[in-house]
Design a protein around this motif. Structure first.
Motif, PDB file in Angstrom:
ATOM      1  N   ILE A  13       0.851  -1.185   0.000  1.00  0.00           N
ATOM      2  CA  ILE A  13       0.000   0.000   0.000  1.00  0.00           C
ATOM      3  C   ILE A  13       0.887   1.234   0.000  1.00  0.00           C
ATOM      4  O   ILE A  13       1.846   1.330   0.777  1.00  0.00           O
ATOM      5  CB  ILE A  13      -0.921   0.011   1.230  1.00  0.00           C
ATOM      6  N   ASP A  14       0.582   2.153  -0.873  1.00  0.00           N
ATOM      7  CA  ASP A  14       1.346   3.379  -0.957  1.00  0.00           C
ATOM      8  C   ASP A  14       1.230   4.167   0.352  1.00  0.00           C
ATOM      9  O   ASP A  14       0.175   4.185   0.980  1.00  0.00           O
ATOM     10  CB  ASP A  14       0.836   4.224  -2.137  1.00  0.00           C
ATOM     11  N   LYS A  15       2.326   4.824   0.740  1.00  0.00           N
ATOM     12  CA  LYS A  15       2.338   5.567   2.003  1.00  0.00           C
ATOM     13  C   LYS A  15       1.288   6.664   2.036  1.00  0.00           C
ATOM     14  O   LYS A  15       0.662   6.925   3.059  1.00  0.00           O
ATOM     15  CB  LYS A  15       3.723   6.162   2.243  1.00  0.00           C
ATOM     16  N   LYS A  16       1.084   7.312   0.895  1.00  0.00           N
ATOM     17  CA  LYS A  16       0.078   8.366   0.850  1.00  0.00           C
ATOM     18  C   LYS A  16      -1.318   7.801   1.081  1.00  0.00           C
ATOM     19  O   LYS A  16      -2.133   8.378   1.810  1.00  0.00           O
ATOM     20  CB  LYS A  16       0.146   9.092  -0.492  1.00  0.00           C
ATOM     21  N   ASP A  17      -1.577   6.643   0.449  1.00  0.00           N
ATOM     22  CA  ASP A  17      -2.888   6.016   0.623  1.00  0.00           C
ATOM     23  C   ASP A  17      -3.084   5.541   2.059  1.00  0.00           C
ATOM     24  O   ASP A  17      -4.172   5.662   2.636  1.00  0.00           O
ATOM     25  CB  ASP A  17      -3.031   4.842  -0.340  1.00  0.00           C
ATOM     26  N   LYS A  18      -2.014   4.991   2.653  1.00  0.00           N
ATOM     27  CA  LYS A  18      -2.105   4.514   4.028  1.00  0.00           C
ATOM     28  C   LYS A  18      -2.373   5.680   4.988  1.00  0.00           C
ATOM     29  O   LYS A  18      -3.181   5.579   5.908  1.00  0.00           O
ATOM     30  CB  LYS A  18      -0.816   3.799   4.417  1.00  0.00           C
ATOM     31  N   LEU A  19      -1.671   6.798   4.769  1.00  0.00           N
ATOM     32  CA  LEU A  19      -1.847   7.962   5.624  1.00  0.00           C
ATOM     33  C   LEU A  19      -3.261   8.519   5.500  1.00  0.00           C
ATOM     34  O   LEU A  19      -3.880   8.912   6.498  1.00  0.00           O
ATOM     35  CB  LEU A  19      -0.819   9.039   5.256  1.00  0.00           C
ATOM     36  N   LYS A  20      -3.781   8.512   4.293  1.00  0.00           N
ATOM     37  CA  LYS A  20      -5.133   9.001   4.072  1.00  0.00           C
ATOM     38  C   LYS A  20      -6.151   8.124   4.793  1.00  0.00           C
ATOM     39  O   LYS A  20      -7.102   8.607   5.415  1.00  0.00           O
ATOM     40  CB  LYS A  20      -5.426   9.037   2.575  1.00  0.00           C
ATOM     41  N   TYR A  21      -5.914   6.811   4.741  1.00  0.00           N
ATOM     42  CA  TYR A  21      -6.825   5.872   5.414  1.00  0.00           C
ATOM     43  C   TYR A  21      -6.787   6.057   6.930  1.00  0.00           C
ATOM     44  O   TYR A  21      -7.816   6.089   7.602  1.00  0.00           O
ATOM     45  CB  TYR A  21      -6.438   4.436   5.053  1.00  0.00           C
ATOM     46  N   LEU A  22      -5.595   6.228   7.488  1.00  0.00           N
ATOM     47  CA  LEU A  22      -5.454   6.402   8.927  1.00  0.00           C
ATOM     48  C   LEU A  22      -6.101   7.696   9.396  1.00  0.00           C
ATOM     49  O   LEU A  22      -6.746   7.751  10.440  1.00  0.00           O
ATOM     50  CB  LEU A  22      -3.972   6.384   9.317  1.00  0.00           C
ATOM     51  N   ASN A  23      -5.924   8.764   8.605  1.00  0.00           N
ATOM     52  CA  ASN A  23      -6.552  10.040   8.966  1.00  0.00           C
ATOM     53  C   ASN A  23      -8.061   9.934   8.964  1.00  0.00           C
ATOM     54  O   ASN A  23      -8.750  10.482   9.834  1.00  0.00           O
ATOM     55  CB  ASN A  23      -6.089  11.143   8.021  1.00  0.00           C
ATOM     56  N   ASN A  24      -8.603   9.240   7.962  1.00  0.00           N
ATOM     57  CA  ASN A  24     -10.057   9.053   7.892  1.00  0.00           C
ATOM     58  C   ASN A  24     -10.565   8.240   9.076  1.00  0.00           C
ATOM     59  O   ASN A  24     -11.638   8.498   9.634  1.00  0.00           O
ATOM     60  CB  ASN A  24     -10.440   8.370   6.584  1.00  0.00           C
ATOM     61  N   SER A  25      -9.778   7.211   9.485  1.00  0.00           N
ATOM     62  CA  SER A  25     -10.186   6.360  10.605  1.00  0.00           C
ATOM     63  C   SER A  25     -10.199   7.145  11.905  1.00  0.00           C
ATOM     64  O   SER A  25     -11.108   7.016  12.723  1.00  0.00           O
ATOM     65  CB  SER A  25      -9.233   5.159  10.728  1.00  0.00           C
ATOM     66  N   ARG A  26      -9.175   7.990  12.099  1.00  0.00           N
ATOM     67  CA  ARG A  26      -9.126   8.795  13.319  1.00  0.00           C
ATOM     68  C   ARG A  26     -10.288   9.785  13.384  1.00  0.00           C
ATOM     69  O   ARG A  26     -10.903   9.995  14.419  1.00  0.00           O
ATOM     70  CB  ARG A  26      -7.806   9.563  13.375  1.00  0.00           C
ATOM     71  N   ALA A  27     -10.549  10.394  12.249  1.00  0.00           N
ATOM     72  CA  ALA A  27     -11.634  11.371  12.206  1.00  0.00           C
ATOM     73  C   ALA A  27     -12.961  10.710  12.534  1.00  0.00           C
ATOM     74  O   ALA A  27     -13.802  11.268  13.232  1.00  0.00           O
ATOM     75  CB  ALA A  27     -11.687  12.039  10.828  1.00  0.00           C
ATOM     76  N   PHE A  28     -13.147   9.464  12.047  1.00  0.00           N
ATOM     77  CA  PHE A  28     -14.390   8.741  12.315  1.00  0.00           C
ATOM     78  C   PHE A  28     -14.504   8.377  13.790  1.00  0.00           C
ATOM     79  O   PHE A  28     -15.572   8.444  14.390  1.00  0.00           O
ATOM     80  CB  PHE A  28     -14.453   7.480  11.454  1.00  0.00           C
ATOM     81  N   ALA A  29     -13.373   8.025  14.389  1.00  0.00           N
ATOM     82  CA  ALA A  29     -13.386   7.630  15.800  1.00  0.00           C
ATOM     83  C   ALA A  29     -13.595   8.820  16.710  1.00  0.00           C
ATOM     84  O   ALA A  29     -14.235   8.729  17.758  1.00  0.00           O
ATOM     85  CB  ALA A  29     -12.084   6.924  16.155  1.00  0.00           C
ATOM     86  N   GLU A  30     -13.058   9.986  16.329  1.00  0.00           N
ATOM     87  CA  GLU A  30     -13.139  11.155  17.192  1.00  0.00           C
ATOM     88  C   GLU A  30     -14.430  11.925  17.015  1.00  0.00           C
ATOM     89  O   GLU A  30     -14.810  12.706  17.875  1.00  0.00           O
ATOM     90  CB  GLU A  30     -11.951  12.079  16.910  1.00  0.00           C
ATOM     91  N   GLU A  31     -15.125  11.728  15.888  1.00  0.00           N
ATOM     92  CA  GLU A  31     -16.345  12.472  15.625  1.00  0.00           C
ATOM     93  C   GLU A  31     -17.502  11.513  15.423  1.00  0.00           C
ATOM     94  O   GLU A  31     -17.797  11.098  14.304  1.00  0.00           O
ATOM     95  CB  GLU A  31     -16.176  13.352  14.375  1.00  0.00           C
ATOM     96  N   PRO A  32     -18.158  11.087  16.507  1.00  0.00           N
ATOM     97  CA  PRO A  32     -19.303  10.199  16.368  1.00  0.00           C
ATOM     98  C   PRO A  32     -20.464  10.914  15.694  1.00  0.00           C
ATOM     99  O   PRO A  32     -20.543  12.140  15.696  1.00  0.00           O
ATOM    100  CB  PRO A  32     -19.639   9.836  17.819  1.00  0.00           C
TER     101      PRO A  32
END
Length: 235
Positions: free
Chosen positions: A31-50
């Motif tokens: 997985i490309d680093k940019k794609d991985k970083l984008k996925y992680l950012n989206n996951s954090r945002a989902f977890a922090e903003e119910p």
């Protein structure tokens, strides 16, 4: 008939869409680093903003320091409790340091090993809850066995706590006509319990005493408390 391999598309979250429906069936791929970083950012945002329509309140995570403090408090309250009484309000009650040794009042007595302030819980009177009929039978049996001291404490009209063979240090507390403690019946989880509270400040090595409040009878039991206002008898 030939089947064409569908093109591997990327989702909005940066992860590749699996055409077979299962990531395991497509083997290893990088997985490309940019794609991985984008996925992680989206996951954090989902977890922090119910979602706004949810009403679930999440508890803040305990830090290591708070968890350590919590464990220390729990161990100090429940590590060596005589019953479940100390567990129902652990922030208010703490088992006092007590010892039993020879008393100038009568036989054995209970003594404070630390200063105790007024209106504090000292100890619970622990034993077996029995009915009056059983108490009468046991009292006769104890006399036949040569057990002279009585360790029975009446809770109410129907219930008596027998600490003769199953109790704690509270059974060694002697009577005094001028006591430094008093007994109180409290209810914990629909069960009545007897708790000894301090009436006044109690010094280290001072004997714990309370008024037995025996009913008046013709056969008197002499009192040996030695206080200035001693009534002379326990009953």
């Amino acid at each position: 008939t030939s089947f064409s391999t569908p093109k591997k598309k990327k989702r909005d979250d940066g992860m590749r869409e699996h055409v077979t429906g299962c990531a395991r069936s497509e083997g290893y791929y990088k997985i490309d680093k940019k794609d991985k970083l984008k996925y992680l950012n989206n996951s954090r945002a989902f977890a922090e903003e119910p979602p706004a329509d949810t009403q679930v309140r999440t508890r803040p995570l305990l830090t290591a320091e708070r968890r350590s403090e919590q464990r220390r408090l729990l161990s100090s309250f429940t590590g060596s409790c005589d019953s479940d009484l100390l567990k129902f309000n652990q922030l208010k009650f703490r088992k006092k340091k007590l010892k039993f040794c020879k008393s100038h009042i009568h036989d054995w007595g209970l003594f404070a090993m630390e200063p105790i302030a007024a209106d504090e819980m000292v100890i619970e009177y622990v034993g077996q809850n029995i009915r009056q009929v059983i108490a009468d039978m046991r009292e006769k049996r104890y006399e036949d066995e040569g057990i002279g001291s009585s360790y029975m404490f009446r809770v109410d009209h129907d219930t008596i706590i027998d600490a003769t063979k199953c109790g704690n240090f509270a059974r060694f507390i002697n009577h005094s006509c001028n006591p430094n403690c008093y007994a109180k019946v409290i209810t914990v989880e629909s069960q009545k319990k007897i708790v000894i509270y301090s009436k006044q400040h109690i010094n280290v090595n001072e004997e714990i005493t309370y008024d037995y409040k025996f009913p008046i009878e013709d056969v008197k039991i002499p009192c040996l408390c030695g206080s200035e206002n001693c009534r002379g008898t326990l009953n």
